[in-house]
Write an enzyme that holds these catalytic residues in place. Structure first.
Site, PDB file in Angstrom:
ATOM      1  CG  ASP A 117      -1.302   1.834   2.313  1.00 35.06           C
ATOM      2  OD1 ASP A 117      -2.103   2.109   1.701  1.00 35.06           O
ATOM      3  OD2 ASP A 117      -0.721   0.773   2.211  1.00 35.06           O
ATOM      4  CG  ASP A 118       3.106   1.955   1.793  1.00 33.60           C
ATOM      5  OD1 ASP A 118       3.574   1.841   3.067  1.00 33.60           O
ATOM      6  OD2 ASP A 118       2.767   0.906   1.108  1.00 33.60           O
ATOM      7  CB  ILE A 119       1.055   8.438   0.426  1.00 34.19           C
ATOM      8  CG1 ILE A 119       0.042   8.688   1.815  1.00 34.19           C
ATOM      9  CG2 ILE A 119       0.551   7.561  -0.630  1.00 34.19           C
ATOM     10  CD1 ILE A 119      -1.290   9.199   1.454  1.00 34.19           C
TER      11      ILE A 119
END
Length: 888
Positions: A302-304
């Site tokens: 996540d958060d990439i």
């Protein structure tokens, strides 16, 4: 292995769901009161699937026989022994069977010892056979207590239930009503994921959390703090020996508490999906954790960015776009699944967090995961939205379908890393009953503050164990009582404090208890009752600091406790001010009004440190405590005869602390910021507090950091009553709108309304009017940062400060917006800075004296028409300061 467990539990949950639903109808939620009604089961949290009071009872004898097999769960035995001793049992004797004259307690189900089966039959109870993992039977009656789990974890959970049943004080000889509990979890995986951005929890706090999870029948802890560098930036590097030793201590404690420690490694910032070396680095890192006892592993992605590759080889192999990213991630995860998970007997199914974790839309990325990722990998999902206000059965089914894998929710409540100025202390809510049956499990992301997280996590535990019997309010009351150590006064103080931090994305009501008290005051005017409530709110921090057993909570909440105390003091002053004004003590009310800004500034001064070095304001009862002070001030101003500062509002939500009041604070650097894009009809509004001439209307939107956050297509409108709206001007593509209303246009309300949908959010720096006002001339000249106009601008909160003492024959003249009949004239000066002046009014016959002023509050009787007022200063002395000249 969870690979087997998840499949079996999910299939069983479908069968057991109907039974659970029927039982929930008869059981309901545990009572929020101190004692259950006669004939009802004692309160147990989480609420059992089935609990029935028997006709018989048992007596807690001074000595108790405890029957436990060699395989009986050690932790369950320890919890049982501790609970018995806390209940007044003086001596516990281990034996292989009952002894005459003593209460006998059996600990251990059929996998641990056989004796409990005989004991259950003597009570006329069936054993736990056929229940899911963690299921158990607790029988009390006929001189015996039996704790029998379908497995060791179930027996441990039965001990946790017994602990609550016995929690009635230390009284040897106390009788316990007979009880039959048959219980099991609604979903297989229940727990917490430490996955926030911010200061990671301390080692001591994590150990304490694991104790808490076990006591509340949660069975998973996911170690995934975003700011542990060895999970993200340094994911390839081995842990230093001392850090690895601390993780091993967590793993061991988790196992003792029947909690599965899950290690979540996040390589997405730099991994090359096609690289054999990176795949081996990932499994090598997992192997070091396996060697200290970890058996459950996760790979959050996540958060990439999934459109920017970390190495050219990935683009050459998979191409570009979401589908390519999904294929690359599936490739890496399948290698880990094959090379590590499948190669280690006893490893639980691999978990992953997809880059698209927040919706149920069909996309090429999800299609790639659905078709290419190994089917036994658990996919984590936050619901519809990063912080999903609600989560439904239908959405969970969609998620399971679109991802094509078992779903483990990563529920972003009560996490507060995106609102670091808030504690989120309200209950877990907005999740539909029956949701648990659709999921492999539910994990909650907690706050940066571990001990303060316990209130919400208590309610999460209750929901995940028995979602159909879950009552958020009752669960929350139970959490308050538990954290308060069962002491009523402390629990009430904790409720007042937690109420002030109740608001969240799940339940947007700010401070419901305090808000209800304030709303009642505006209806009935009972100031004494509201003052009692504000006093209770204000005392709460001191009561908690003196009596709350959990010191960690006090440390976590320190700035919010200070702020709560200060807000209560400010609001009590505001209430006192308004009460004085309504009873005719206007001079005293004016004195209190001058004190109020300092109290409000103090209440707003408490800050919280953020990991990036910033300090953010500790927000308490925002929208209630601050609004009451503002409304009380506005009511007093109306009694004085001035409009005061307009009140701002919005149909939209608020992002973090960027509240609507910032639209009218006179500071272009602050702004209101919505928490979503405006749709047609959404508006920001101004209440001018009285019908006034509009003059020029200014709407300044957007910020330097978000220049596109403005109403791209909208209309300015005005209304006298808030119902009948008239258009002032439509606008398109303008972040700053200035309109001069036709002369004589009057209104009480203004709004800027969106007339089309847009993608960008809305930021408003300033929204206001400059209508016809009194003109102020003369002297002395105003000091820097002040203005002559502040002496008669309709707002006693602004101040004209002279730069020097007055000279002979110097005066300050206020020319009224129009000539009118006067009956009084009020002059407001700051406390401690009042100067003497002769007051004159100008009419058809010229200037005439009406009296002298020399006090902070002076009201003079005036008869006749006037078009101007003059203050003739006495020469020398202090530099004059005038808050407001008010013709009446």
């Amino acid at each position: 292995m969870w690979r087997t467990k998840v499949r079996r539990r999910l299939s069983r949950s479908v069968v057991l769901g109907a039974v659970t639903a029927l039982l929930a109808l008869s059981l309901g939620a545990p009572s929020a009161g101190a004692a259950p009604p006669p004939g009802s089961p004692p309160p147990i949290t989480p609420a059992p699937q089935s609990a029935t009071v028997r006709a018989d009872s048992v007596t807690l004898t001074g000595a108790v026989t405890l029957v436990a097999g060699e395989r009986s769960d050690r932790a369950a035995v320890q919890v049982t022994e501790r609970a018995l001793k806390d209940a007044g049992v003086r001596r516990i004797v281990r034996a292989d069977g009952p002894r005459s004259g003593r209460l006998t307690v059996w600990v251990g189900g059929p996998t641990e010892q056989q004796a409990s089966a005989t004991a259950l039959r003597a009570l006329g109870l069936d054993g736990p056979s056929g229940l899911p993992e963690g299921g158990h039977v607790l029988g009390i009656g006929a001189g015996r207590i039996v704790l029998s789990g379908v497995d060791a974890t179930g027996t441990y959970y039965a001990a946790q239930s017994l602990k609550q049943v016995l929690d009635g004080g230390s009284h040897p000889g106390r009788k316990l009503r007979g009880l039959e509990v048959r219980d099991w979890p609604a979903t297989p995986i229940r727990g917490v994921i430490e996955g926030f951005y911010g200061f990671p929890w301390s080692h001591e706090a994590r150990l304490d959390q694991l104790d808490f999870y076990g006591a509340h029948k949660m069975n998973i802890y996911v170690y995934s703090p975003k700011d542990d560098p060895y999970l993200r930036e340094k994911w390839r590097e081995p842990y230093p020996a001392d850090q690895l030793a601390r993780i091993k201590e967590l793993v061991d404690r988790a196992r003792e508490r029947h909690v599965e420690f899950t290690y979540a490694l996040s390589p997405g910032l730099s991994v090359c999906y096609s690289s054999d070396a990176d795949a081996e680095a990932l499994t090598d890192k997992f192997r070091t954790l396996w060697d200290i006892g970890v058996r459950t592993f996760a790979v959050p992605l996540d958060d990439i960015s999934y459109t920017d590759w970390n190495c050219p080889a990935d683009e050459e192999r998979w191409g570009t776009g979401g589908g390519a990213a999904g294929a690359a991630q599936a490739h890496l995860l399948n290698r880990v699944n094959k090379d590590f998970i499948a190669a280690h007997e006893g490893a639980e199914p691999l978990q992953m967090v997809p880059t698209e974790y927040y919706d149920v839309k069909e996309t090429p990325y999800k299609k790639a995961l659905r078709e290419q990722l190994d089917k036994d990998v658990l996919v984590e999902w936050t619901g519809v939205g990063v912080v999903a206000p609600t989560m439904s059965v239908a959405e969970a089914k969609q998620a399971r379908s679109v991802f094509g894998h078992p779903i483990l929710t990563w529920d972003n409540y009560p996490v507060n890393d995106y609102v670091p100025g808030r504690l989120l202390l309200g209950p877990f809510t907005g999740r539909e009953a029956g949701l648990a049956e659709q999921l492999a499990g539910i994990t909650a992301n907690p706050m940066v503050q571990p001990y303060a997280s316990k209130l919400a996590l208590h309610t999460v535990a209750d929901y995940t164990w028995n979602d159909r019997a879950y009552d958020p309010a009752a669960s929350w009351k139970s959490a308050l009582r538990e954290l308060a150590g069962g002491e009523g006064r402390t629990a009430d103080a904790l409720e007042w404090f937690a109420d002030a931090s109740h608001e969240s994305a799940l339940d947007p009501r700010p401070a419901p208890r305090l808000a209800a008290s304030v709303e009642k005051f505006w209806r009935d005017g009972d100031a004494a009752r509201l003052d009692r409530d504000l006093a209770a709110f204000g005392r709460a921090p001191a009561v908690l600091r003196a009596h709350l057993p959990e010191q960690g909570f006090l440390d976590d909440a320190a700035p919010w406790l200070d702020a709560a105390e200060a807000w209560a003091a400010a609001d009590r002053t505001a209430l006192d001010m308004l009460t004085a004004a309504r009873s005719g003590e206007t001079a005293r009310a004016w004195k209190l009004r001058q004190k109020l800004p300092r109290l409000l500034a103090h209440a707003s001064s408490f800050t919280v440190d953020v990991l990036d070095g910033r300090k953010v304001r500790a927000l308490v009862a925002e929208g209630v405590a601050d609004t009451f002070a503002d409304e009380a001030t506005a009511a007093f101003d109306r009694l004085l005869g001035v409009p005061g500062r307009p009140k701002a509002g919005s149909d939209l939500g608020t992002h973090q602390s960027n509240a609507p009041a910032r639209m009218t604070d006179g500071d272009d650097l602050t702004y209101y910021w919505s928490d979503g894009a405006p749709g047609p009809g959404d508006a920001v509004t101004l209440d001018l507090r009285s019908v006034r001439e509009l003059g020029t209307v200014t709407l300044a939107m957007g910020t330097p950091g978000s220049p596109e956050d403005y109403l791209h297509k909208g209309v300015l409108e005005y209304s006298a009553d808030g119902k009948d709206w008239k258009e002032l001007e439509a606008f398109t593509g303008r972040e700053e709108v200035t309109v001069t209303a036709p002369e004589g246009t009057e209104a009480r309300y203004l709004r800027a309304r969106a007339s089309a949908a847009q993608e960008n959010w809305l930021a408003v720096r300033e929204f206001g009017i400059s209508g016809r006002v009194a003109e102020v001339t003369g002297g002395p000249a105003a000091a820097e940062g002040s203005s002559l106009a502040s002496a008669a601008d309709g707002d006693p909160g602004t101040l004209y400060r002279a730069a020097r003492a007055p000279e002979a024959d110097e005066s300050l003249t206020v020319t009224l917006e129009s000539a009118r009949e006067l009956t009084s004239l009020t002059v407001l000066q700051p406390e401690g800075h009042a100067v003497a002046a002769t007051v004159e009014v100008h009419g058809e016959e010229g200037w005439r004296p009406v009296g002298e002023v020399a006090r902070p509050f002076d009201r003079l009787d005036v008869k006749g028409g006037a078009d101007a007022v003059r203050l003739r200063w006495r020469a020398g002395g202090a530099a004059p300061q005038i808050a407001e000249v008010i013709p009446g």
